[in-house]
Design a protein around this motif. Structure first.
Motif, mmCIF file in Angstrom:
data_model
loop_
_atom_site.group_PDB
_atom_site.id
_atom_site.type_symbol
_atom_site.label_atom_id
_atom_site.label_comp_id
_atom_site.label_asym_id
_atom_site.label_seq_id
_atom_site.Cartn_x
_atom_site.Cartn_y
_atom_site.Cartn_z
ATOM 1 N N SER A 44 19.482 -2.038 -104.502
ATOM 2 C CA SER A 44 18.466 -1.148 -103.942
ATOM 3 C C SER A 44 18.732 0.272 -104.417
ATOM 4 O O SER A 44 19.802 0.578 -104.954
ATOM 5 C CB SER A 44 18.514 -1.193 -102.409
ATOM 6 N N CYS A 45 17.768 1.135 -104.206
ATOM 7 C CA CYS A 45 17.949 2.563 -104.502
ATOM 8 C C CYS A 45 17.797 3.337 -103.191
ATOM 9 O O CYS A 45 17.168 2.847 -102.242
ATOM 10 C CB CYS A 45 16.952 3.038 -105.544
ATOM 11 N N PRO A 46 18.364 4.548 -103.093
ATOM 12 C CA PRO A 46 18.321 5.315 -101.833
ATOM 13 C C PRO A 46 16.914 5.507 -101.289
ATOM 14 O O PRO A 46 16.717 5.544 -100.084
ATOM 15 C CB PRO A 46 18.972 6.638 -102.222
ATOM 16 N N GLU A 47 15.919 5.618 -102.174
ATOM 17 C CA GLU A 47 14.541 5.817 -101.700
ATOM 18 C C GLU A 47 14.038 4.609 -100.913
ATOM 19 O O GLU A 47 13.199 4.730 -100.027
ATOM 20 C CB GLU A 47 13.596 6.079 -102.895
ATOM 21 N N GLN A 48 14.534 3.420 -101.279
ATOM 22 C CA GLN A 48 14.101 2.209 -100.579
ATOM 23 C C GLN A 48 14.790 2.047 -99.222
ATOM 24 O O GLN A 48 14.197 1.539 -98.277
ATOM 25 C CB GLN A 48 14.403 0.978 -101.446
ATOM 26 N N GLN A 94 15.522 3.922 -96.792
ATOM 27 C CA GLN A 94 14.918 4.520 -95.600
ATOM 28 C C GLN A 94 13.857 3.618 -94.970
ATOM 29 O O GLN A 94 13.520 3.775 -93.799
ATOM 30 C CB GLN A 94 14.314 5.876 -95.961
ATOM 31 N N TYR A 95 13.318 2.670 -95.771
ATOM 32 C CA TYR A 95 12.280 1.776 -95.250
ATOM 33 C C TYR A 95 12.828 0.399 -94.857
ATOM 34 O O TYR A 95 12.058 -0.532 -94.644
ATOM 35 C CB TYR A 95 11.172 1.595 -96.300
ATOM 36 N N SER A 104 7.338 0.480 -96.771
ATOM 37 C CA SER A 104 6.998 1.222 -95.552
ATOM 38 C C SER A 104 6.140 0.369 -94.631
ATOM 39 O O SER A 104 6.343 0.343 -93.415
ATOM 40 C CB SER A 104 6.278 2.521 -95.916
ATOM 41 N N GLY A 132 24.468 6.263 -98.926
ATOM 42 C CA GLY A 132 23.154 6.061 -99.528
ATOM 43 C C GLY A 132 22.814 4.602 -99.743
ATOM 44 O O GLY A 132 21.670 4.272 -100.036
#
Length: 1439
Positions: free
Chosen positions: A280-284, A286-287, A466, A310
């Motif tokens: 995964s990447c940090p942007e993912q 959060q969701y 999201s 992260g």
């Protein structure tokens, strides 16, 4: 249409092509297919024509139900039972091959449909075998390729239309859509919505259906609509074509909810989720908050950076607890792995390809080639572990592949793990959630190509992360807005965070706002839920917090308050005033009389005052529970809060004592108390529910201020309350008279009511059926083992059922005849599973009696039948629990009603022995030992049965030796010793009635005695090794409670054997005890002063043989007397120095044997006087010997023996003191002289406390001077602590004086006692015989018996003993007025008594009396003097 029974469209084809009867007779299969008729009907028509040509009527060779199968059911049978590829099932379904067509198929017909020869032969073979098998259970297939469906699913039947359950036909409701028509699309949408709604409702109805109302037809209806739903979703896809064959779904949010909840809206439909996630990447991240809401069993993470800041794992652990594991940690025994890794209790996060936050080369991510070689096998074994039904029950978990990055190629570890999962479980248990369309397309194509399976129906690919997160977070059962609250000091409240609750794995925490804000309480869902929960409880289910909540909401219908409710509540509240940090309260109750419900009711109403919790699993290590209890006490607050802990299903009062000790120790290691005002809140109250067959008797045996009881008998007020509740239930429930557990109590446990219920239910009991057998097993288990059940998964296996969903309903449906008496409970152990049991203990007992009476089946028959089934004893967690229940049923002995002793055998074995005798009992034990091959208890129990009941000592010894071979411990050797001891006693009893003497009897008896002594010696040695302390331990709170230890039983039983030998020798013609001269010869022989050959005896053959035998065993016999004396001396110390009030039986036994010792070895005064007259030249020697014998006779020849005379007559003590005065003057041996002086000083002190004005009592000055001289002689390294104990008593400084020497004697006594008496002190507490008063001289000491005189006889002894145990004695005015409170300090956790500038180290009598934190504080306390040093009692902080 009428004869062959094919669809109208087939008949129409023949009409269109003008096929008349004379033409039809010439048609073959190929020509029928040329008409456009599908393969299934074509083969059927061709078969009928062939029969017609032969002049016979077509007849099927197969079961009638096969011909009624629809084409979907044919496909289900092929995939689920024949186990052919799903593509073959789909191919036959496309060609309309229903059951009536399939029975006409030959091999070539299948080959023509592209079925290979191998599967074709297998299909036809399996079809023939259906004649010998029961009808197979068919499950809907949810993963068929819906895109290929072009026609609605029709049920092939004799009728033209299929009737639906709500009264409309399939043709009326389901219409073939036209792709160009928008109106049809709307119609399609409406139908799909209706179907989704219907499936959801049907699922809910089935899950909540009562056993009596549940119908198999509901499963069939649901199956039908699932297929109908599959068809319509296929139609929707055809309406929205796309270049890449990926069809947009307008309702992916609903689909996601359906997949996660089986068509509902709550995540609790599945017990556990297993998630496989790749990089995964940090942007993912959060969701991905939704993971914190799910009940995760484990996460298989292929991202090596997940645990770093992260990463997904790091983010999850910010709000939830996860233990970080590797795949290799899941290898080993299932039970061990589950226990060690805390599975079920906390999420397991498994790193499957490296973990970079550890910075080790061994934890680096591997490329595919190296991963395949090094890690793949471990991960595959992990998958196999997860899919083991003993780990996660079938159908109760869902596997989620969460793809956050693409899986481009089959050479990817994630794809390998997917293949591993489908090898171990069905594809229907796996869903995929993909972060993008492109990731999904590659994943779908890969699986379709390599696994021949389309994942589309089980995939989510159009929602953003999201949207996925929001959808799942909005699902039930608990709204994210709801918080759980705990009470806190100052009438405040704190939030119980989910992460904190994750750490409290052993506790079920009851919050202040329990059950609030979970449902919309005005909704139909809540009303149905309430009815279901109440119905389950009143039928016989375990009480839930919801039951109290419902009654609180409706004040007009309160929960029934039992008669002891207020008493129990008051008892709990009163403990807040107690000075002890942790107290134990017992609630004794009959099984099934509402004891646990009463305890939980009281706890419910105290949840605003205490932080309340229930111990989930009694097998959890006590140290772990203690740490969690202290954590609960301290959560979210600087000040501690009182904790009320409920322990349920306890069989003993002793077990929780260990927990009390652990809690006190854990509290001592934490900085709990910061000021005196916080002390009342720093409190743990344990409410221990103890099942008992005699609760009132047990209550009377304990301190009644800390115990309560409830019996299976209602007061008149309680009966009125139950009558009122029945009327209330009639308003809201159908047939509450069928709530049998409630009705049993309402009828005041009337046995006639229970017997009638059992008789009516078992009226047509057929013991040959499996259903009846399972019910009999349950009746047996539930009668003899409290809280027992059989896991549902085991019941399924027993019946050969393999259903994917709703297993509990299936089992109850199978047990329909008895289902009114059965209930399904959730068992918390081993991660939780559901088990089947009978509603109530009394019903189980009545049913067992009814089976015995009406079916002529004995309990032994049922027991043997149960032991016969391999299924119950193969490997597996739930089977292991059942095995433990069966073992308990065979060996667990009940406590006798009139004391702490236990019955000789378990109630079951006692009953079988009474009914059928030895042979049956032995057969059962022998069979059980073959099942429990690692258990020592079964062969031990059989050995006990054989030597106690049957007197078959050789056979008993064989089984006792077998137990020892399994495991050598004190108890297995003790059993061997008991066999020998019983054999010896039995032989001697027999010989008493025989007139003639047989020397061989003596020979046999001595050999038996020798073997028995060795066995008990070994048992005691093993016990001492187990008890050997690693380091000096403080005299802590273990003083209050009994220990589960072998203790000194070995020594006591060695005494018993020795005295049997002495008795045996005293019966010999030349040792007869009633003849004084012959008795003297016996004494001399046993003392070793005369050889057996020198003993005068009649010269005859018998005596000569006795001579030979005794010569052969002379060393054993001569050593026996000194060995016995050593044991008496050791036990003297044990009973004098150790708090052994829980060892009263051993004390009595030892005292009785000492009387025998005195009679045998201690010469009477008359004999001594006569001896002196005969040997006047030896007068002094005889005087010394006379006094030694007197002291030995009165158990006063040891230091510990003198101390035990503190509560004996003064006259006896005067004689003892007089003897020591003489001996210390006339003993030349220096070592002996020191001993005599030490004992003389102590005898003076004891005599002073019994008779201060006795002429034999010397002054304090005289005794001190004599002691100082003795101390000079022995120094500071004497072999025993005796002289240093006297130093504490005589030289302890008065409040105004200083004695610079006392400190070194305190150090000396601690070292000496630890070195020489360590085996006594381990896990045991010493007794303070004297306490420090406000006086001087000998008056500065007061003995414990003198203090007791202030309270007796006005206070019962057991109440007084309890006051001493819990420390409350020091609150009594008589004690406060008498004892001197010493000033001191606590530094670095050590307690010191201060005298001027001198600080003397003392030991706290209770470790819980010291605050943690190593704060230097001024304190005061009372002083007691024990053999291992001064003890500080009732420590009080001056601030």
């Amino acid at each position: 249409m009428t004869e062959v029974k094919v669809h109208q469209s087939c008949a129409d084809k023949f009409i269109e092509e003008e096929v008349s009867g004379d033409c039809l007779i010439s048609f073959n299969k190929t020509e029928i297919l040329d008409l456009g008729i599908k393969h299934g009907p074509a083969v059927k028509i061709a078969a009928y024509l062939e029969s017609l040509r032969k002049g016979s009527k077509h007849q099927s060779e197969f079961p009638q139900y096969v011909e009624k199968w629809t084409k979907e059911q044919v496909s289900q049978w092929l995939v689920q039972h024949v186990k052919v590829y799903s593509k073959y099932g789909e191919r036959l379904q496309e060609e309309d091959v229903s059951g009536d067509c399939l029975v006409c198929f030959r091999k070539q017909d299948l080959v023509d449909l592209d079925v290979k020869s191998g599967p074709a032969v297998k299909i036809l073979s399996e079809l023939k075998q259906l004649n010998q098998k029961p009808e197979p259970t068919l499950q809907p297939i949810l993963h068929t390729d819906q895109r290929e469906a072009t026609k609605p699913t029709m049920v092939e039947d004799n009728s033209k239309q299929t009737r639906l359950p709500f009264g409309k036909t399939s043709e009326e409701e389901v219409q073939q859509p036209k792709l160009q028509n928008t109106g049809a699309r709307k119609k399609q949408s409406v139908v799909v919505k209706f179907l989704l709604s219907f499936i959801h409702r049907t699922t809910s109805n089935i899950m909540s259906a009562e056993p009596l109302t549940f119908k198999r037809e509901m499963l069939y209806v649901l199956s039908f609509y699932l297929h109908l739903f599959s068809f319509h979703t296929g139609m929707l896809k055809q309406m929205h074509p796309s270049n890449k064959d990926v069809k947009k779904e307008a309702n992916q949010g609903d689909k996601l909810k359906d997949l996660l909840s089986c068509g509902g809206n709550s995540l609790d439909n599945y017990d556990r989720f297993v998630v496989i996630v790749n990089k995964s990447c940090p942007e993912q991240v959060q969701y991905l908050q939704f993971l914190t809401k799910m009940k995760l069993f484990c996460v298989l993470d292929f991202d090596p950076n997940s645990a770093a800041s992260g990463g997904l794992c790091h983010s999850y652990r910010e709000s939830r607890v996860a233990n970080l594991h590797t795949p290799s940690q899941f290898q080993g025994q299932t039970e061990t792995v589950m226990k060690n890794l805390n599975l079920y209790k906390q999420t397991s996060w498994v790193f499957c390809n490296g973990r970079h936050d550890l910075d080790n080369d061994s934890d680096l991510e591997l490329d595919y080639k190296n991963w395949l070689r090094k890690t793949c096998r471990d991960v595959e074994q992990l998958v196999s572990f997860i899919c083991n039904p003993d780990v996660l029950p079938r159908g109760r978990y869902l596997i989620i592949f969460l793809l956050l990055s693409p899986v481009d190629t089959e050479k990817n570890p994630v794809f390998d793990i997917y293949k591993s999962f489908i090898k171990n479980t069905g594809e229907e248990n796996i869903i995929s959630i993909c972060e993008s369309q492109s990731t999904y397309m590659k994943w779908r194509e890969l699986i379709k190509e390599k696994c021949d399976f389309d994942t589309e129906p089980l995939s989510i690919n159009e929602l953003t992360l999201s949207e996925i997160n929001g959808t799942i977070m909005a699902m039930g059962p608990v709204s994210q807005l709801s918080v759980r609250l705990l009470p806190s000091p100052g009438s405040s409240a704190v939030v119980l965070k989910q992460r904190d609750e994750d750490f409290l794995t052993a506790l079920d925490v009851l919050c202040m706002n329990q059950c609030e804000n979970i449902y919309d309480e005005n909704s139909l869902e809540f009303r149905e839920f309430r009815i279901r929960v109440e119905q389950e409880f009143y039928r016989g289910g375990k009480v839930k917090w919801w039951n109290f909540y419902f009654c609180d909401k409706d004040e007009q219908k309160p929960f029934i308050k039992r008669d002891k409710y207020e008493n129990l509540k008051k008892m709990i509240r009163s403990q807040c005033r107690d000075s002890n940090l942790c107290v134990l309260l017992n609630l004794f109750h009959h099984p099934g009389c509402g004891g646990t419900t009463l305890a939980m009711h009281v706890m419910w109403n105290l949840r605003q005052e205490f932080r309340c919790a229930v111990l989930k699993d009694n097998s959890t290590p006590k140290t772990e529970v203690a740490l969690q209890v202290i954590k609960l006490m301290k959560l979210e607050s600087e000040k501690p809060s009182p904790v009320l802990l409920l322990i349920d299903d306890s069989k003993e009062t002793e077990n929780p004592y260990d927990l009390v000790t652990c809690i006190r120790k854990a509290a001592a290691e934490e900085n709990l108390i910061t000021s005196a005002e916080d002390a009342p809140n720093c409190k743990v109250i344990i409410l221990n529910c103890v099942r008992s067959h005699s609760p009132m008797e047990q209550y009377k045996q304990h301190n009644q201020t800390q115990n309560q009881y409830i019996t299976a008998s209602l007061t008149s007020q309680e009966q009125k309350d139950f009558e009122k509740k029945l009327k209330e239930l009639e308003e809201t429930h159908e047939k509450p008279e069928n709530f049998y557990s409630f009705m049993i109590m309402k009828n005041n446990f009337d046995q006639k009511y229970i017997d009638k219920l059992a008789h009516n239910t078992l009226e047509n009991f057929d013991s040959t059926t499996k259903e009846a057998q399972l019910f009999a097993f349950l009746a047996l288990l539930n009668t003899y083992v409290a809280e027992s059940e059989i896991a549902l998964s085991l019941c399924e296996d027993f019946f050969g059922m393999k259903m994917i969903r709703w297993p509990e309903d299936s089992v109850l449906d199978k047990m329909k005849q008895y289902s009114n008496l059965l209930i399904i409970d959730r068992v918390e152990e081993w991660g939780g599973y559901k088990g089947l049991r009978i509603l109530h203990h009394t019903i189980a007992s009545a049913c067992l009696a009814e089976v015995e009476r009406s079916c002529c089946k004995t309990v032994s028959d049922i027991t043997m039948q149960m032991l016969h089934y391999d299924l119950f004893f193969s490997a597996g967690v739930v089977k292991h629990r059942l095995m433990l229940s069966i073992q308990r049923m065979l060996i667990e002995r009940q406590r006798k009603k009139d004391g702490d002793e236990r019955e000789q055998f378990s109630p079951l074995i006692h009953k079988i022995h009474k009914q059928q005798g030895r042979q049956t009992v032995q057969e059962i034990f022998v069979k059980a030992s073959s099942r429990f091959v690692t258990s020592v208890s079964i062969p031990q129990a059989l050995a006990r049965y054989l030597y106690i009941h049957e007197r078959d000592f050789p056979e008993a010894l064989k089984w006792a030796e077998k137990a020892k071979d399994i495991k050598e411990n004190p108890y297995t050797f003790d059993t061997i010793g008991q066999v020998y001891k019983s054999n010896l006693k039995s032989n001697m009893d027999r010989e008493k009635h025989e007139k003639s003497h047989n020397p061989e009897d003596l020979h046999t008896n001595i050999k038996i005695a020798n073997s028995g002594m060795k066995a008990f010696q070994r048992a005691q040695k093993l016990s001492d090794l187990e008890d050997k302390p690693q380091e000096e331990t403080p005299d802590d709170d273990s003083e209050d409670y009994p220990r589960k230890s072998y203790n000194v039983y070995g020594y006591v039983r060695m005494l018993e054997i020795a005295f049997l030998v002495f008795e045996s020798l005293s019966r010999l013609p030349f040792f007869e005890q009633h003849n004084p001269m012959k008795k003297k010869y016996l004494q001399s022989f046993l003392r070793g002063t005369i050889r057996i050959s020198n003993v005068p005896k009649v010269d005859n053959e018998i005596n000569n043989r006795y001579d030979e035998i005794i010569n052969e065993h002379e060393r054993f016999l001569v050593d026996l007397k000194s060995e016995v004396k050593e044991i008496f001396d050791f036990l003297d110390c044990y009973f004098a120095y150790i708090k052994a009030e829980f060892d009263a039986m051993n004390h009595r036994t030892v005292s009785e044997h000492f009387k025998k010792y005195v009679q045998l070895f201690c010469t009477t005064p008359e004999e001594m006087k006569k001896e002196k007259e005969n040997q006047s030249n030896l007068t002094l020697k005889l005087d010394i010997e006379e006094r030694k014998l007197f002291l030995e006779k009165n158990q006063a020849d040891t230091f510990s023996g003198i101390l035990q005379h503190l509560d004996k007559p003064a006259k006896e003590m005067e004689r003892i003191t007089e003897c020591y005065a003489f001996l210390q003057e006339n003993t030349d041996n220096q070592q002996q002289n020191v001993k005599m002086k030490i004992n003389y000083i102590l005898s003076n002190i004891v005599l002073y406390h019994l008779k201060p004005k006795s002429k034999h009592v010397k002054s304090h000055r005289f005794l001190s001077t004599l002691l100082l001289g003795t101390l000079q002689s022995v120094g500071l390294w004497h072999s025993l602590p005796d002289p240093y104990y006297l130093a504490l008593l005589l030289l302890w400084p008065s409040p105004t004086e200083e004695n610079t020497e006392i400190g070194k004697y305190v150090t000396a006594i601690r070292k000496s006692s630890y070195k020489h008496l360590a085996s006594l002190f381990h896990k045991r507490s010493t007794v303070a015989h004297f306490y420090l008063t406000k006086e001087d001289g000998l008056k500065k000491l007061v003995s414990k018996p003198k203090l007791d005189e202030s309270f007796l006889p006005k206070m019962p002894r057991d109440i007084l003993a309890q006051l001493w145990r819990n420390g409350d004695i020091f609150k009594e005015k008589a004690i406060i007025n008498r004892l001197h409170r010493v000033s001191g300090t606590i530094e670095q956790g050590d307690v010191y008594a201060n005298y001027g500038t001198q600080k003397i180290l003392v030991r706290p009598a209770r470790i819980s009396g010291i605050r943690s934190g190593f704060s230097t504080e001024k304190v005061s306390f009372y002083l007691g003097f024990a053999i291992n040093g001064p003890l500080a009692y009732d420590i009080k902080y001056e601030n």
